[in-house]
Design a protein around this motif. Sequence first.
Motif, short mmCIF file in Angstrom:
data_model
loop_
_atom_site.label_atom_id
_atom_site.label_comp_id
_atom_site.label_asym_id
_atom_site.label_seq_id
_atom_site.Cartn_x
_atom_site.Cartn_y
_atom_site.Cartn_z
N CYS A 101 24.38 9.11 7.64
CA CYS A 101 24.94 9.80 8.79
C CYS A 101 26.28 9.13 9.12
N THR A 102 27.31 9.94 9.33
CA THR A 102 28.62 9.41 9.71
C THR A 102 29.14 10.16 10.92
N ILE A 103 29.68 9.41 11.86
CA ILE A 103 30.26 10.02 13.07
C ILE A 103 31.75 9.74 13.07
N LYS A 104 32.53 10.78 13.23
CA LYS A 104 33.99 10.63 13.30
C LYS A 104 34.48 11.06 14.66
N GLY A 105 35.52 10.39 15.14
CA GLY A 105 36.16 10.80 16.38
C GLY A 105 35.60 10.16 17.63
N ALA B 243 38.15 15.80 18.26
CA ALA B 243 36.76 16.23 18.48
C ALA B 243 35.83 15.40 17.59
N GLN B 244 34.65 15.14 18.12
CA GLN B 244 33.69 14.34 17.37
C GLN B 244 32.97 15.22 16.34
N THR B 245 32.76 14.66 15.18
CA THR B 245 31.97 15.36 14.17
C THR B 245 30.91 14.42 13.65
N ILE B 246 29.75 14.97 13.33
CA ILE B 246 28.66 14.18 12.80
C ILE B 246 28.23 14.83 11.50
N HIS B 247 28.17 14.04 10.47
CA HIS B 247 27.87 14.55 9.13
C HIS B 247 26.65 13.83 8.58
N GLN B 248 25.67 14.58 8.14
CA GLN B 248 24.47 13.99 7.54
C GLN B 248 24.42 14.37 6.07
N TRP B 249 23.95 13.40 5.29
CA TRP B 249 23.77 13.67 3.85
C TRP B 249 22.52 13.01 3.30
N PRO B 250 21.86 13.61 2.31
CA PRO B 250 22.14 14.95 1.79
C PRO B 250 21.62 16.03 2.75
N VAL B 251 21.86 17.27 2.44
CA VAL B 251 21.37 18.37 3.25
C VAL B 251 19.86 18.51 3.06
N ALA B 252 19.41 18.31 1.82
CA ALA B 252 17.99 18.42 1.51
C ALA B 252 17.66 17.52 0.33
N GLU B 253 16.41 17.06 0.30
CA GLU B 253 15.93 16.21 -0.78
C GLU B 253 14.50 16.57 -1.13
N ILE B 254 14.21 16.58 -2.42
CA ILE B 254 12.83 16.69 -2.89
C ILE B 254 12.55 15.42 -3.67
N LYS B 255 11.54 14.66 -3.22
CA LYS B 255 11.28 13.35 -3.81
C LYS B 255 9.79 13.20 -4.13
N ALA B 256 9.52 12.31 -5.02
CA ALA B 256 8.12 12.03 -5.39
C ALA B 256 7.54 10.93 -4.51
N VAL B 257 6.26 11.01 -4.27
CA VAL B 257 5.55 9.93 -3.56
C VAL B 257 5.80 8.62 -4.28
N ALA C 161 21.75 11.42 15.48
CA ALA C 161 22.40 11.82 16.72
C ALA C 161 23.27 10.68 17.23
N TRP C 162 24.21 11.02 18.09
CA TRP C 162 25.05 10.01 18.72
C TRP C 162 25.11 10.27 20.21
N SER C 163 25.45 9.23 20.95
CA SER C 163 25.73 9.38 22.38
C SER C 163 26.82 8.38 22.73
N LEU C 164 27.37 8.54 23.92
CA LEU C 164 28.34 7.58 24.40
C LEU C 164 27.67 6.23 24.61
N TRP C 165 28.45 5.17 24.56
CA TRP C 165 27.91 3.84 24.82
C TRP C 165 27.94 3.59 26.30
#
Lengths: 115, 113
Positions: A23-27, A1-15, A92-96
């Motif tokens: 982002c990593t896609i496996k499978g 099964a395909q999995t998609i992982h994004q990092w980080p979950v949240a960020e607080i940054k200065a201007v 996001a990912w899609s088939l080629w």
Amino acid sequence: AQTIHQWPVAEIKAVGSPLSLGCTIKGKSSPNLYWYWQATGGTLQQLFYSITVGQVESVVQLNLSASRPKDDQFILSTEKLLLSHSGFYLCAWSLWGGAGQNTLYFGAGTRLSVL
Amino acid sequence: QQQVRQSSQSLTVWEGETAILNCSYENSAFDYFPWYQQFPGEGPALLIAIRSVSDKKEDGRFTIFFNKREKNLSLHIKDSQPGDSATYFCAASVTQVVGQLTFGRGTRLQVYA
């Protein structure tokens, strides 16, 4: 099964600070990859897409850049954040190729707050 | 110019009713129309999709009705449940063109028990 992982979950940054989201896609080999941005309560705005390693197409100019260093990895970055960069970033990912290339499967997103 | 338009920003129905979400589009070359469901804080998930060669697509309680001549479509959610409360995005693309999936602004559905 395909999995998609994004990092980080949240960020607080200065201007003015730099940013790197990943982002990593496996499978799934050789997928099309996409970055979308969503303002709070807003629509999904496509930023970039990539159909192969090393090749990235820009859809809108928002002082952001993207790279695809590996087949399964997509990076979104900027050297200098603006207040307007705040929002929800979705990979996001899609088939080629073929009929499936515009069926997108999204990750869980990264919430970015720029202060 | 908004290429994909969702007529309602929000919609409220009672549990058990049929929710109808409307969508229209400008580009007559669009031939693929997915609907996505998004819960707060999560990424959108593909719910159901239709190709322009069909006028109806059904999947459980979810049905898309498509009118190519009028360039509009609607998502019907039968027997709505409180768990269906989410934002629904209509999207459109040209199958042969990669990276061109265009989204509407979304309709926020609230289902009350």
